[in-house]
Each structure stands twice: as C-alpha cells, then as structure tokens.
Motif scaffolding. Structure first.
Motif, PDB file in Angstrom:
ATOM      1  N   GLU A 128       1.353 -54.004  37.175  1.00 20.13           N
ATOM      2  CA  GLU A 128       0.976 -54.114  38.582  1.00 20.13           C
ATOM      3  C   GLU A 128      -0.073 -53.096  39.003  1.00 20.13           C
ATOM      4  O   GLU A 128      -0.632 -53.207  40.087  1.00 20.13           O
ATOM      5  N   ALA A 146      -4.453 -57.084  37.862  1.00 14.88           N
ATOM      6  CA  ALA A 146      -3.232 -57.565  38.502  1.00 14.88           C
ATOM      7  C   ALA A 146      -3.584 -58.317  39.781  1.00 14.88           C
ATOM      8  O   ALA A 146      -4.400 -57.870  40.585  1.00 14.88           O
ATOM      9  N   ARG A 147      -2.946 -59.458  39.971  1.00 16.29           N
ATOM     10  CA  ARG A 147      -3.201 -60.283  41.145  1.00 16.29           C
ATOM     11  C   ARG A 147      -2.045 -60.176  42.125  1.00 16.29           C
ATOM     12  O   ARG A 147      -0.906 -59.913  41.737  1.00 16.29           O
ATOM     13  N   THR A 148      -2.362 -60.400  43.394  1.00 22.38           N
ATOM     14  CA  THR A 148      -1.323 -60.464  44.409  1.00 22.38           C
ATOM     15  C   THR A 148      -1.095 -61.919  44.777  1.00 22.38           C
ATOM     16  O   THR A 148      -2.052 -62.668  45.005  1.00 22.38           O
ATOM     17  N   ILE A 149       0.160 -62.311  44.822  1.00 21.35           N
ATOM     18  CA  ILE A 149       0.546 -63.655  45.246  1.00 21.35           C
ATOM     19  C   ILE A 149       1.513 -63.514  46.413  1.00 21.35           C
ATOM     20  O   ILE A 149       2.488 -62.751  46.337  1.00 21.35           O
ATOM     21  N   LEU A 183       6.064 -64.792  38.027  1.00 20.79           N
ATOM     22  CA  LEU A 183       4.967 -63.990  38.567  1.00 20.79           C
ATOM     23  C   LEU A 183       5.137 -62.517  38.201  1.00 20.79           C
ATOM     24  O   LEU A 183       4.174 -61.843  37.827  1.00 20.79           O
ATOM     25  N   CYS A 195       1.979 -59.847  38.121  1.00 17.26           N
ATOM     26  CA  CYS A 195       1.460 -59.997  39.479  1.00 17.26           C
ATOM     27  C   CYS A 195       2.219 -59.103  40.455  1.00 17.26           C
ATOM     28  O   CYS A 195       3.396 -58.803  40.255  1.00 17.26           O
ATOM     29  N   ILE A 251      -2.441 -68.842  36.380  1.00 15.63           N
ATOM     30  CA  ILE A 251      -1.670 -67.800  35.708  1.00 15.63           C
ATOM     31  C   ILE A 251      -1.130 -68.372  34.400  1.00 15.63           C
ATOM     32  O   ILE A 251      -0.470 -69.407  34.407  1.00 15.63           O
TER      33      ILE A 251
END
Length: 215
Positions: A3, A8-11, A31, A36, A196
């Motif tokens: 994270e 790192a992506r935010t969902i 996730l 994520c 993803i």
C-alpha cells in the motif's frame, strides 16, 4: 506491491443493503491481496445484511469497523480505511479528492434510484454523484430479481451517464462446484473491469489462445 508503493491504487468500495454481501467482502479481500488501498463505506442496511448472510459482525463506529475489516481481510495498517455515512470530508465526497474508481457491491435498488436522480443524502450517494459528474469509473452490482420497470429505467439512465451495471449473475460455463466459485466468478469480472490482475477465473478463450501460441 504494497500500500506504500507508487503503483498502489485506491479503490472506493461501498456496501449497501442488497443481498449479496459475500460479493463485496470477497472483492475487499482480493483488493487487499492485490496491494490496493481501499476506502470502505457501509450503509446501515448493509450492516444488517452482512450480519444476516455471513459470520462477520461489524461494529457500529467507523474506527471499530475499520479495525475489524483490517483484521478480517488481513490488510496492512492503513490499507483499509472506513468512512462514516456523513463524513463529508472523506476523499470520495469531493471531485477534488483522489481520483479513484467506485464500486457499489452489492448495490440496492434504493441506491440505484438515488444515484439516478442525483440524491446525496449520505456519503455513498455523494460518492456516486461525484463519480458520475467527474466521469470516473463507477461499477454498480445490483442483486435483485425480478427487476421492475423503475429499476430497469434507473439502470438504463445510469448506463447512459457512464456507469457500468454489473448484476451479480454468475455464469456456469466454468463448471462451479461451490458457492465460492459462483462468488469468485462475479468478483473476477469486477477485478477485470478495474484492471487488477486476478487468477480467480480464467478469461474466456485464454486456454485456447495459449494452446495456439505454444502449438
């Protein structure tokens, strides 16, 4: 990936009061496993559904709920953040917040109606309104049967606004042998739409294409 990595992506993930809590919870697990950051929003009705359909009991306050979901999903500290129903300072509440997809899973027909008419009576509805006005990715996972004319009209309206309507309707061509296989079918489709990587379910034609490449 973790994270804290640049990749790192935010969902944003919202749970509302439709049956099918297992889909949203499994998505949360996946996730987290993919590294994520997940911003979670849970309606009051969703808490009732989760307690009814699963063994997970969510406490009422956002900090306690965050602690429970972090432990349950085996997330790292700070990877799962829970925002209250009227937390208007949460990132999903504003177009100037972090640009992130929103998945409402499961999505109640009441939430469909609110999003289709621009209601913003709570954080989930406001987050959906922001996603629509900012042209961000919005995936809605209704779990209802049959659909009334009102439900269908709301889904058509939202589709025209740019949302993706993905009913929790698992296929059977992968020959499922358990309820988990059915849940994973829908979650795999959600992960594919979010771009993803997932290994829950092979993509259609993947084996045939691989055979042609190696042959």
């Amino acid at each position: 990936m973790n994270e804290h990595s640049p990749q790192a992506r935010t969902i944003n993930l919202a749970f509302t009061g439709a049956s099918g809590a297992q889909y949203g919870l499994r998505l949360l697990q996946c996730l987290v496993a993919a590294g994520c950051r997940v911003h979670v929003m849970v309606s009051r009705a969703a808490q009732v559904v989760i307690a009814t359909e699963t063994d997970l009991k969510l406490p009422g306050s956002p900090p306690a709920m965050q602690e429970t979901l972090t432990e349950w999903s085996q997330a790292k500290p700070g990877q799962v953040l829970v925002f209250g129903r009227e937390d208007w300072f949460a990132p999903p509440a504003s177009g100037s917040g972090e640009k992130a997809p929103l998945v409402v899973c499961p999505c109640s027909t009441g939430t469909l109606s609110a999003l289709a008419t621009g209601a913003s009576n709570n954080l989930i509805e406001r987050a959906g309104d922001v996603a629509l006005k900012e042209r961000r990715q919005l995936i809605l996972v209704p779990r209802e049967a049959p659909f009334s004319e009102v439900h269908l009209e709301n889904m058509l309206k939202l589709t025209r606004m740019g949302a993706v309507i993905m009913p929790a309707s698992p296929g059977f061509y992968h020959k499922p042998s358990s309820v988990q296989d059915l849940v994973d079918f829908v979650v795999a489709r959600l992960l594919d739409h979010l771009d993803i990587p997932q290994d829950l379910m092979p993509r259609w034609g993947e084996e045939r294409a691989q055979g042609k490449r190696s042959g």
